[in-house]
Design a protein around this motif. Sequence first.
Motif, PDB file in Angstrom:
ATOM      1  N   ALA A  64       4.073   2.065  -0.581  1.00  0.00           N
ATOM      2  CA  ALA A  64       3.000   1.078  -0.203  1.00  0.00           C
ATOM      3  C   ALA A  64       1.759   1.942   0.259  1.00  0.00           C
ATOM      4  O   ALA A  64       1.891   2.832   1.011  1.00  0.00           O
ATOM      5  N   PHE A  65       0.581   1.225   0.269  1.00  0.00           N
ATOM      6  CA  PHE A  65      -0.563   1.897   0.560  1.00  0.00           C
ATOM      7  C   PHE A  65      -1.285   0.641   1.503  1.00  0.00           C
ATOM      8  O   PHE A  65      -1.387  -0.550   1.044  1.00  0.00           O
ATOM      9  N   LEU A  66      -1.556   1.231   2.767  1.00  0.00           N
ATOM     10  CA  LEU A  66      -2.402   0.234   3.622  1.00  0.00           C
ATOM     11  C   LEU A  66      -3.822   0.416   3.668  1.00  0.00           C
ATOM     12  O   LEU A  66      -4.401   1.604   3.508  1.00  0.00           O
ATOM     13  N   VAL A  67      -4.714  -0.570   3.011  1.00  0.00           N
ATOM     14  CA  VAL A  67      -5.863  -0.632   2.755  1.00  0.00           C
ATOM     15  C   VAL A  67      -6.503  -1.735   3.523  1.00  0.00           C
ATOM     16  O   VAL A  67      -6.391  -2.531   4.075  1.00  0.00           O
ATOM     17  N   SER A  68      -8.066  -1.367   3.501  1.00  0.00           N
ATOM     18  CA  SER A  68      -8.920  -2.075   4.080  1.00  0.00           C
ATOM     19  C   SER A  68      -9.114  -3.580   3.188  1.00  0.00           C
ATOM     20  O   SER A  68      -8.813  -3.612   2.007  1.00  0.00           O
ATOM     21  N   ILE A 119      -0.078  -2.806  -1.962  1.00  0.00           N
ATOM     22  CA  ILE A 119      -1.125  -2.694  -1.183  1.00  0.00           C
ATOM     23  C   ILE A 119      -1.191  -3.899  -0.076  1.00  0.00           C
ATOM     24  O   ILE A 119      -0.848  -4.902  -0.480  1.00  0.00           O
ATOM     25  N   ILE A 120      -1.372  -3.433   1.113  1.00  0.00           N
ATOM     26  CA  ILE A 120      -1.276  -4.340   2.003  1.00  0.00           C
ATOM     27  C   ILE A 120      -2.525  -4.057   3.037  1.00  0.00           C
ATOM     28  O   ILE A 120      -3.030  -2.967   3.113  1.00  0.00           O
ATOM     29  N   THR A 121      -3.131  -5.125   3.725  1.00  0.00           N
ATOM     30  CA  THR A 121      -4.225  -5.029   4.606  1.00  0.00           C
ATOM     31  C   THR A 121      -3.655  -4.888   6.054  1.00  0.00           C
ATOM     32  O   THR A 121      -4.492  -4.757   6.997  1.00  0.00           O
TER      33      THR A 121
END
Length: 131
Positions: A64-68, A119-121
Amino acid sequence: MPVQLNHTIVRATDKKRSADFYAQLLGLEVQPQFGPFLPVVTDNDVALDFADAGEEPITPQHYAFLVSEPEFDEIFGRVRSAGLTYYADPRREQPGEINHHDGGRGVYWLDPDGHVLEIITQHYGADGRTG
Protein backbone atom coordinates in the motif's frame (compact mmCIF):
# COMPACT_ATOMS: atom_id res chain seq x y z
CA MET A 1 16.64 6.99 15.86
CA PRO A 2 12.99 6.07 15.26
CA VAL A 3 12.23 2.73 13.64
CA GLN A 4 11.70 3.07 9.90
CA LEU A 5 11.08 0.54 7.17
CA ASN A 6 14.16 0.56 4.92
CA HIS A 7 13.40 -2.08 2.29
CA THR A 8 11.37 -5.16 1.52
CA ILE A 9 11.88 -7.90 -1.03
CA VAL A 10 9.24 -8.33 -3.72
CA ARG A 11 9.49 -11.79 -5.27
CA ALA A 12 8.66 -11.89 -8.96
CA THR A 13 8.70 -14.26 -11.92
CA ASP A 14 10.59 -11.54 -13.81
CA LYS A 15 12.14 -8.87 -11.58
CA LYS A 16 12.76 -6.43 -14.44
CA ARG A 17 9.20 -6.66 -15.70
CA SER A 18 7.83 -6.17 -12.18
CA ALA A 19 10.19 -3.32 -11.27
CA ASP A 20 9.29 -1.56 -14.53
CA PHE A 21 5.56 -2.13 -13.84
CA TYR A 22 5.74 -0.52 -10.38
CA ALA A 23 8.00 2.32 -11.47
CA GLN A 24 5.87 3.22 -14.49
CA LEU A 25 2.55 3.17 -12.62
CA LEU A 26 3.82 4.91 -9.48
CA GLY A 27 5.90 7.49 -11.33
CA LEU A 28 9.17 6.25 -9.83
CA GLU A 29 12.47 5.05 -11.28
CA VAL A 30 14.12 1.65 -11.35
CA GLN A 31 17.50 1.98 -9.64
CA PRO A 32 20.69 0.14 -10.67
CA GLN A 33 20.78 -3.52 -9.72
CA PHE A 34 22.24 -4.19 -6.27
CA GLY A 35 23.36 -7.80 -5.90
CA PRO A 36 20.41 -9.95 -6.99
CA PHE A 37 17.94 -7.10 -6.38
CA LEU A 38 16.45 -4.52 -8.71
CA PRO A 39 15.28 -1.64 -6.46
CA VAL A 40 12.47 0.85 -6.89
CA VAL A 41 12.72 3.47 -4.15
CA THR A 42 9.70 5.42 -2.89
CA ASP A 43 9.83 9.10 -1.94
CA ASN A 44 10.24 8.20 1.75
CA ASP A 45 13.36 6.14 0.89
CA VAL A 46 11.80 2.69 1.24
CA ALA A 47 13.23 0.34 -1.38
CA LEU A 48 11.13 -2.32 -3.02
CA ASP A 49 13.87 -4.80 -3.91
CA PHE A 50 12.62 -6.97 -6.75
CA ALA A 51 14.08 -10.48 -6.84
CA ASP A 52 13.47 -13.35 -9.22
CA ALA A 53 11.62 -16.17 -7.46
CA GLY A 54 13.16 -18.89 -9.61
CA GLU A 55 11.33 -22.18 -9.18
CA GLU A 56 9.78 -21.21 -5.84
CA PRO A 57 6.07 -20.32 -5.86
CA ILE A 58 5.17 -16.69 -5.24
CA THR A 59 2.92 -15.98 -2.28
CA PRO A 60 0.96 -12.81 -3.09
CA GLN A 61 1.67 -9.90 -0.77
CA HIS A 62 -0.02 -6.53 -0.27
CA TYR A 63 1.80 -3.25 -0.90
CA ALA A 64 0.00 0.00 0.00
CA PHE A 65 1.26 3.46 -0.95
CA LEU A 66 0.14 6.69 0.69
CA VAL A 67 -0.06 9.38 -2.00
CA SER A 68 -1.31 12.94 -2.34
CA GLU A 69 -4.58 13.72 -4.11
CA PRO A 70 -2.76 14.90 -7.30
CA GLU A 71 -0.54 11.78 -7.23
CA PHE A 72 -3.65 9.61 -6.85
CA ASP A 73 -5.10 11.17 -10.00
CA GLU A 74 -1.86 10.59 -11.92
CA ILE A 75 -1.37 6.98 -10.77
CA PHE A 76 -5.03 6.08 -11.14
CA GLY A 77 -4.94 7.54 -14.65
CA ARG A 78 -1.99 5.30 -15.51
CA VAL A 79 -3.76 2.26 -14.03
CA ARG A 80 -6.81 2.95 -16.19
CA SER A 81 -4.70 3.73 -19.29
CA ALA A 82 -2.93 0.40 -18.84
CA GLY A 83 -6.32 -1.33 -18.93
CA LEU A 84 -5.83 -2.85 -15.48
CA THR A 85 -8.83 -4.03 -13.52
CA TYR A 86 -9.08 -2.05 -10.30
CA TYR A 87 -11.17 -2.47 -7.18
CA ALA A 88 -12.46 -0.50 -4.21
CA ASP A 89 -11.60 -3.34 -1.83
CA PRO A 90 -8.76 -5.80 -1.16
CA ARG A 91 -10.97 -8.84 -1.69
CA ARG A 92 -11.64 -7.58 -5.22
CA GLU A 93 -15.42 -7.74 -4.83
CA GLN A 94 -16.02 -4.16 -6.09
CA PRO A 95 -14.44 -3.97 -9.55
CA GLY A 96 -14.33 -0.65 -11.37
CA GLU A 97 -14.82 1.37 -8.18
CA ILE A 98 -12.68 3.35 -5.75
CA ASN A 99 -13.27 3.77 -2.02
CA HIS A 100 -13.56 6.93 0.07
CA HIS A 101 -12.41 5.66 3.47
CA ASP A 102 -11.47 8.27 6.06
CA GLY A 103 -12.39 11.11 3.72
CA GLY A 104 -9.80 10.11 1.12
CA ARG A 105 -9.67 7.85 -1.90
CA GLY A 106 -8.27 4.37 -2.36
CA VAL A 107 -7.99 1.78 -5.09
CA TYR A 108 -6.47 -1.70 -5.50
CA TRP A 109 -5.08 -3.61 -8.48
CA LEU A 110 -2.82 -6.61 -9.12
CA ASP A 111 0.76 -6.70 -10.35
CA PRO A 112 1.87 -9.32 -12.92
CA ASP A 113 2.52 -11.91 -10.17
CA GLY A 114 -0.71 -11.37 -8.22
CA HIS A 115 0.65 -9.04 -5.52
CA VAL A 116 -2.08 -6.62 -4.45
CA LEU A 117 -1.17 -2.95 -4.89
CA GLU A 118 -3.07 -0.13 -3.23
CA ILE A 119 -2.93 3.63 -3.32
CA ILE A 120 -4.62 5.70 -0.62
CA THR A 121 -4.78 9.41 0.03
CA GLN A 122 -5.44 9.14 3.79
CA HIS A 123 -4.06 6.90 6.50
CA TYR A 124 -6.64 4.36 7.64
CA GLY A 125 -8.24 5.71 10.79
CA ALA A 126 -7.05 9.21 9.79
CA ASP A 127 -9.88 10.90 11.68
CA GLY A 128 -8.42 9.83 15.03
CA ARG A 129 -4.77 9.60 14.05
CA THR A 130 -2.12 11.99 15.31
CA GLY A 131 0.79 11.12 13.03
